[in-house]
Design an enzyme around this catalytic site. Structure first.
Site, PDB file in Angstrom:
ATOM      1  N   LYS A  48       0.849  -1.192   0.000  1.00 25.01           N
ATOM      2  CA  LYS A  48       0.000   0.000   0.000  1.00 25.01           C
ATOM      3  C   LYS A  48       0.887   1.246   0.000  1.00 25.01           C
ATOM      4  O   LYS A  48       1.934   1.256   0.663  1.00 25.01           O
ATOM      5  CB  LYS A  48      -0.860  -0.074   1.280  1.00 25.01           C
ATOM      6  CG  LYS A  48      -1.938   0.968   1.451  1.00 25.01           C
ATOM      7  CD  LYS A  48      -2.761   0.611   2.718  1.00 25.01           C
ATOM      8  CE  LYS A  48      -3.821   1.621   3.059  1.00 25.01           C
ATOM      9  NZ  LYS A  48      -4.628   1.209   4.231  1.00 25.01           N
ATOM     10  N   SER A  70      -9.367   1.035   3.627  1.00 24.97           N
ATOM     11  CA  SER A  70      -8.618   1.930   2.780  1.00 24.97           C
ATOM     12  C   SER A  70      -7.618   1.208   1.887  1.00 24.97           C
ATOM     13  O   SER A  70      -7.165   1.766   0.903  1.00 24.97           O
ATOM     14  CB  SER A  70      -7.881   2.950   3.642  1.00 24.97           C
ATOM     15  OG  SER A  70      -6.955   2.322   4.508  1.00 24.97           O
ATOM     16  N   SER A 100      -9.408  -1.327   7.707  1.00 26.11           N
ATOM     17  CA  SER A 100      -8.877  -1.207   6.342  1.00 26.11           C
ATOM     18  C   SER A 100      -8.179  -2.459   5.838  1.00 26.11           C
ATOM     19  O   SER A 100      -7.899  -2.562   4.641  1.00 26.11           O
ATOM     20  CB  SER A 100      -7.885  -0.042   6.262  1.00 26.11           C
ATOM     21  OG  SER A 100      -8.545   1.178   6.473  1.00 26.11           O
TER      22      SER A 100
END
Lengths: 478, 478
Positions: A75, A149, A173
């Site tokens: 990420k 997320s 997330s």
């Protein structure tokens, strides 16, 4: 084109049979191109550099390098040396000096990084579309939000582009997008994975999380990465056990029917019922628990002052260049302007009181099982209301880090409408191996496909059957 | 008049020999009257009621009631049923429904409450004169500040009016006044004593503390009071061991000479040197430690946002009737108005980082020994500057609760100028019995008088000598 799934077992079997790592890396980039979704990766590693990394691995050796030749993604709120870290905010962007501590551990173990993935900006959101970049498409159904997320990281795994990926998880997330994309989302005990080189969301509640096609793969990456980091003040020395035999009898707490929340989604409710039956078949003694105090804890994330932690990360940016922040994200984080230090302490007192109420419930079972998400939301739903559906997606995730629980979201049998089923197993800090071990059995029992691919999840030879509690036995990985 | 000291051993010996408890209670009130210091007690229990309580004790039995017939006092920020709790602020004053949890434990064990004592308003201060009531006179030298915030409680013990008393300790309020009045100040591990029924100062850093003439007495009251309270979210289940034999060898960390701070008081410096020699004679292996990171932690109490905890307690009062708050106290607590929730979290991050720096130092020794106070300040000093001397008095106390240490301030030999000597032993949470055990030996070795009285501290028969490490042996109390 190489027609094998990218789970670690398949790749290591291929390497053992003479497949060259360069072929897999090439296949990885081919799949990324074929996926044709510009929303997944914000930055790709140059393929030649990835091949260079692969070349340096030497002879295939999964003992010294348990992630030998395994492609992965991170990420883009996690540092990779000499690459920008954007947190999905171009104005925030900085070039990282070095790999984040966890990334360094994974590479040292032989994993090959291929790119950095999209996210809800500053890891603030559970929908995956709060980004100035095009959102990644949900791997299972493009009309549905990809989840966030850690949107790009989850979709990359679900589409079979990489073996595993790193997300982060503060409020869910690392679990919500796993549920929305039919993959495993391992949310470790806080402090088990170093936060050095990670853009904080709420520093006291953050952890790196791991997405993978199988529980064993997620857990193997977790074991590799879980090294105490003296430079991270929130890192903890925790024993990371191997996956274990699930005890013949164990107690699993589930919300009472009255305190289950599906926002009208009867199919999701039925899917959760089925999962409970499966856990019972695996030897679990199901205990219904009034979940109200857990939801009270979850509400603290919003009523309390924790949003001020997010504010500390981008205070300067919000002052100097507020337009650079996604409008929804900005509105959320700017709420910190109204919160005093007294509010912060009052929130902590309230949380401490709630922890005392919840403690005996946690003690009363070996673990909990909750739906990973209460229902599904479409992109259209979010256009209509960018806040409400996002909040509702966190129903079963928001309280987890506030209570210092570990958890793992795992696919269960597809719902009757074909959408992915998912439950999350939760337990006290340090019990990561217990929840992962049951999650693995539950996954096998569910006879699902891997992510959004057509590859089936194959029962490893060590496990004879997961239909009878008398026969289950899970070998240690690694 | 009854000419015996009020330490528990003396009183219980007298009761065993036929003394009636009513005589001791009468003597207690006689001494209070004779002391003629209106600053010590804010409220006295009606003597008839105290006699009534004593009557209910039944036959003398120190086994079932380890505090049988022992007079005590509590700081007036601690609830006593049917009495006002003022926190030294008449406008804050409320009538308590019930005894604070700890007060109830002590009374159940036979202790007789005689009054509620003066304090720095809202327990904010280390000087003992920030009160709208006349400050209690320092028991040893009336020109010197009595020390605070538990001023009345410490003076009441030092003058021999009660056997022990309760204070509270957030930044040093249970240790600084002990040092200034030549008595023992036991600062338990956070959470060992319930905070139910106590006006908070900084709720995350507060504890009730105990003043007594001897270590054994303080520890006996502590053992009685240390009961887990499920209604206090910050209460902890901790093992409360008996006083123990000090191990034949143990490591005691002391600040390096470069990081000792006496603000020019060479006599205090020499007194601390002497105390270190005594600890060495008792078997302690002295380890010099750079105390800079401890002072960095101490500074967090001021630089961080913890003052906002105090603000939460009197926010309404400050808004509706600010003049009701002592001007110095008001100025300090109003600083919270400038502190945001983000500031609170930034402070916590910094503290967490400092904790990591300090952790190996704490691990490297069995306990620490520091001066309880760096020097003495007069009432005149405080008139000139109400803030500076107060802050300096906390040099060796401010960091303790932030680091979750337990401690005990204990008198050592009087300084060469006759002022009381005192050091504080500190150790990790839960090691209350270890520090108290060494403190007891150190106290005996110091051959001091009890508080400000003329009674000597007598070596109990179980201890043959405290001059040689081969002979020390401390019997369990209670």
């Amino acid at each position: 084109m190489i027609d094998i799934p990218f789970d670690i077992t398949s790749l290591h079997r291929a390497y053992g049979n003479g497949m060259h790592v360069s072929e897999i890396i090439s296949e990885c980039y081919r799949r990324i191109e074929e996926a044709a979704d510009p929303g997944i990766f914000l930055q790709l590693i140059d393929p030649d550099m990835a091949q260079e990394d692969a070349k340096k691995l030497g002879t295939f050796n999964p003992i010294t390098k348990p992630l030998w030749g395994i492609p992965f993604a991170v990420k883009d709120n996690i540092d990779v040396g000499d690459m920008p870290t954007t947190a999905a905010c171009p104005a925030y962007d900085y070039k990282a000096d070095a790999d984040a501590f966890v990334v360094a551990q994974l590479r040292k173990a032989g994993a090959i990084l291929v790119g950095k993935t999209n996210l809800d900006q500053f890891a603030t959101g559970l929908v995956g579309i709060r980004s100035p970049y095009p959102p990644p498409k949900n791997a299972v159904d493009p009309k549905i939000v990809p989840g966030g997320s850690s949107s790009g990281s989850s979709v990359a795994v679900a589409r079979g582009l990489v073996s595993f990926s790193l997300g982060t998880d503060t409020a869910g997330s690392g679990r919500v997008p796993a549920a929305l994309n039919n993959i495993v989302g391992l949310k470790p005990t806080l402090g088990a994975l170093s936060a050095s080189g990670v853009v904080p969301a709420c520093r006291t509640l953050d952890t790196i999380s791991i997405f993978a096609l199988t529980v064993e793969d997620a857990y193997r990456a977790f074991q590799v990465a879980s090294v105490y980091d003296p430079r991270d003040a929130y890192s903890r020395e925790l024993p990371v056990n191997d996956l274990q035999e699930v005890p013949p009898a164990f107690r699993v707490g589930v919300p009472t029917r009255e305190t289950r929340e599906f926002f009208g989604d009867a199919i999701q409710s039925a899917s959760f019922d089925d999962a409970i039956v499966s856990i019972g078949a695996l030897g679990g003694d199901i205990v219904e628990i009034d979940f109200t105090p857990f939801y009270d804890v979850a509400n603290m994330l919003y009523e309390g002052a924790w949003v001020a932690e997010r504010f500390t990360v981008i205070a300067n940016l919000l002052q100097e260049n507020p337009e650079a922040v996604h409008p929804v994200t900005r509105a959320i984080i700017n709420k910190a302007n109204d919160l005093s230090a007294a509010d912060a302490f009052l929130g902590m007192y309230r949380l401490q009181e709630l922890k005392r109420i919840v403690a005996p419930l946690i003690e009363s079972v070996d673990m909990f099982c909750v739906p990973s998400i209460p229902t599904f939301y479409s992109l259209a739903d979010l256009e209509e209301d960018p806040i409400g559906p996002n909040a509702r997606l966190g129903t079963y995730t928001n309280f987890v880090n506030l209570l210092d629980l570990c958890g793992i979201a795992v696919p269960v049998a597809a719902r009757t409408d074909g959408r992915p089923g998912s439950v999350t197993l939760l337990a006290k800090a340090g019990k990561d191996s217990l929840v992962a071990s049951l999650a693995a059995l539950l996954h096998y029992r569910s006879e699902v496909r891997l992510g959004a691919t057509n590859w089936p999840l194959l029962l490893p030879p060590e496990i004879k059957s997961v239909t009878s509690e008398n026969e289950i036995c899970l070998a240690a990985v690694g």
